[in-house]
Motif scaffolding. Structure first.
Motif, PDB file in Angstrom:
ATOM      1  N   VAL B  75      -1.320   4.846  -2.815  1.00  0.00           N
ATOM      2  CA  VAL B  75      -2.735   4.598  -3.019  1.00  0.00           C
ATOM      3  C   VAL B  75      -3.556   5.549  -2.143  1.00  0.00           C
ATOM      4  O   VAL B  75      -3.213   5.787  -0.987  1.00  0.00           O
ATOM      5  N   VAL B  82      -4.471   5.436  -7.764  1.00  0.00           N
ATOM      6  CA  VAL B  82      -3.061   5.092  -7.619  1.00  0.00           C
ATOM      7  C   VAL B  82      -2.213   6.283  -8.044  1.00  0.00           C
ATOM      8  O   VAL B  82      -2.534   6.955  -9.031  1.00  0.00           O
ATOM      9  N   VAL B 109      -8.037  -1.105  -3.124  1.00  0.00           N
ATOM     10  CA  VAL B 109      -6.670  -0.994  -3.633  1.00  0.00           C
ATOM     11  C   VAL B 109      -5.727  -0.680  -2.477  1.00  0.00           C
ATOM     12  O   VAL B 109      -6.059   0.105  -1.587  1.00  0.00           O
ATOM     13  N   ASN B 111      -1.220  -0.474  -1.525  1.00  0.00           N
ATOM     14  CA  ASN B 111       0.174  -0.647  -1.935  1.00  0.00           C
ATOM     15  C   ASN B 111       0.554  -2.129  -1.830  1.00  0.00           C
ATOM     16  O   ASN B 111       0.147  -2.812  -0.890  1.00  0.00           O
TER      17      ASN B 111
END
Lengths: 316, 316
Positions: B75, B82, B109, B111
């Motif tokens: 990320v 991503v 966002v 991982n």
């Protein structure tokens, strides 16, 4: 004006010391055999060493801003006490208070490998803007000191980086610590020398590395075995910490290229294994401290500086 | 008033989501099969899942303060993109921007394993004042997420804790990543099932653990082998990071006591090896997340909260 700082690195056989001004310029340096017969002998040696440095620098105790001290043992940074410094026969020893009582300046104590990691970081800063590194000390023992985002990372019990006592070979020889197959029992200086039964005694680590470099087959096999375990330790450090650099230092690394080339070869072999290994284990991440750079004394000086109250804290 | 937060954990087969108020009280939760046929299918699933959660909570997009998302891949936190989410067939995919375009709130966002580490930290905080931990996810793969001094530690490239791809057995089988003898190729779920050729197919990891618990000799040998490598990984994590806790979670750990007991036994065996191992590898450092606690969604929520501007930053 108190503007001088002394950094001291106590080793099992030798103690090194350096006195610098506020810009880090050396005023004098010194080294003496470590006499750890009793704690008093050790303290006497430190007192005399500091006196000698001050004299060389034409300075007095009043000129000392602070003293930093790296010592092979566990340290309580807040009290300045040393614990389990087995080679120095010190345990629960208030070394900072004792030096402070004589020189009347703050004395900062740190484990020797962690102090050297700070020194390694200061060294790399001269060339590149590295923020995260692991410094691996290969000498009588093996340990790493870790700098994360520019600061020494110690862990909860000050044990972060004690990779010498991870079991890497359950069928290996028993380590001094009691555990079988420690990394230290394979790849530290005495372990390398002990395994080199094919060389005439007394065997030095450098002699083994040089014999391998010269093509002696048994030495090549031994150094490959050692380098394989060191390369995998580098992989563990890079995959756990994801640092920018793994920097090697300590007595074993004095073999220079004879030390570094087999390790770099083994890392190259690991890189060939997978795209991920190829990305993470680049040769540019590996570094060796120059033999003439004393990371221990330099790191002790930086730690002592960092512990100084900032102008804000003192109310200016 | 925008006071609701959604945490989403995208797994290879299942996506879980939770919506909470500002006190962390759940308003609704949901789970759906991950459809990664194309990136559009995945995004449609997320959009519908979020719509559904909002409906269950009798709320509208305007009520959303923020969304946190854990995803199995790399990320870029700043751009919310991503990369290399191989199982989801996503690469260089601006997932945060796409969700933000529809729900008009900040989307954070991370991982998935690192998000779950934050969730594991939040879980432990309910019971004890832990500041440093490593969360080890054992499922289709193996990875660790690391919390140092209460904050997620990502490393330079966001790869800190990728211990699944360390070579622990140079004679081992080749891992999916290409490297031989990765920890993941020995101790992840598919690896355990693959080695259990003595059980009738289809073999689940839980079945292997239960067979060992029931005294099946081949299963005992396999689980001992797996537990030996996991115990040594715990030792590596404790000796590198010196954290207070190593917390296990993920599908493989659902076997509960059948998973934990052989691992605890192997750690007990390591403790017997040396005073240092005895001190560092205490059983109290080992923890298992309860099967009904979703560390992934909870961690995504905490990360989303942490990324919110503080009142000072917004000028209040």
């Amino acid at each position: 004006m108190a503007d001088l700082t002394i950094g001291i690195d106590i080793g099992g056989t030798k103690t090194a010391a350096l006195i610098v001004d506020q810009q880090g310029q050396p005023r004098a340096e010194s080294a003496w055999p470590t006499d750890a017969t009793t704690p008093d002998h050790l303290l006497d040696g430190l007192n005399r060493g500091i006196d000698d440095l001050l004299q060389q620098a034409a300075a007095a105790p009043d000129d000392l801003l602070t003293i930093g001290l790296g010592i092979p043992g566990r340290v309580n940074q807040e009290t300045g006490e040393v614990f389990q410094a087995v080679n120095l026969k010190l345990n629960h020893y208030p070394i900072a208070a004792l030096l402070n009582g004589r020189f009347h300046c703050p004395v900062i104590v740190e484990n020797d490998v962690r102090a050297a990691a700070v020194g390694a970081f200061a060294y790399l800063q001269q060339h590149e803007a590295v923020r995260h590194l692991a410094y691996v000390s290969l000498g009588t023992g093996i340990a790493a000191g870790v700098i994360l985002d520019g600061r020494l990372y110690r862990g909860v019990h000050g044990m972060a980086g004690e990779i010498g006592h991870v079991m890497v070979d359950p069928e290996g020889v028993v380590c001094q610590c009691g555990q079988r197959g420690c990394l230290e029992a394979i790849a530290a200086g005495p372990a390398i020398a002990r395994q080199a039964t094919f060389l005439p005694p007394p065997v030095t680590t450098a002699a083994v590395y040089l014999a391998a470099q010269a093509g002696q087959l048994q030495a090549i096999a031994l150094i490959q075995h050692v380098s394989d375990h060191l390369a995998r330790a580098v992989q563990w450090l890079l995959m756990t910490y994801d640092v920018e650099k793994v920097v090697f230092g300590g007595g074993v690394t004095r073999a220079g290229a004879a030390f570094m080339e087999p390790l770099a070869q083994r890392l190259a072999w690991l890189r060939e294994q997978s795209p991920l290994a190829n990305e993470m284990l680049t040769e540019a991440k590996l570094d060796l401290l120059p033999a003439d750079y004393n990371a221990g004394t330099r790191g002790a000086i930086h730690l002592a500086w960092q512990a100084q109250p900032t102008p804000t804290e003192t109310g200016h």
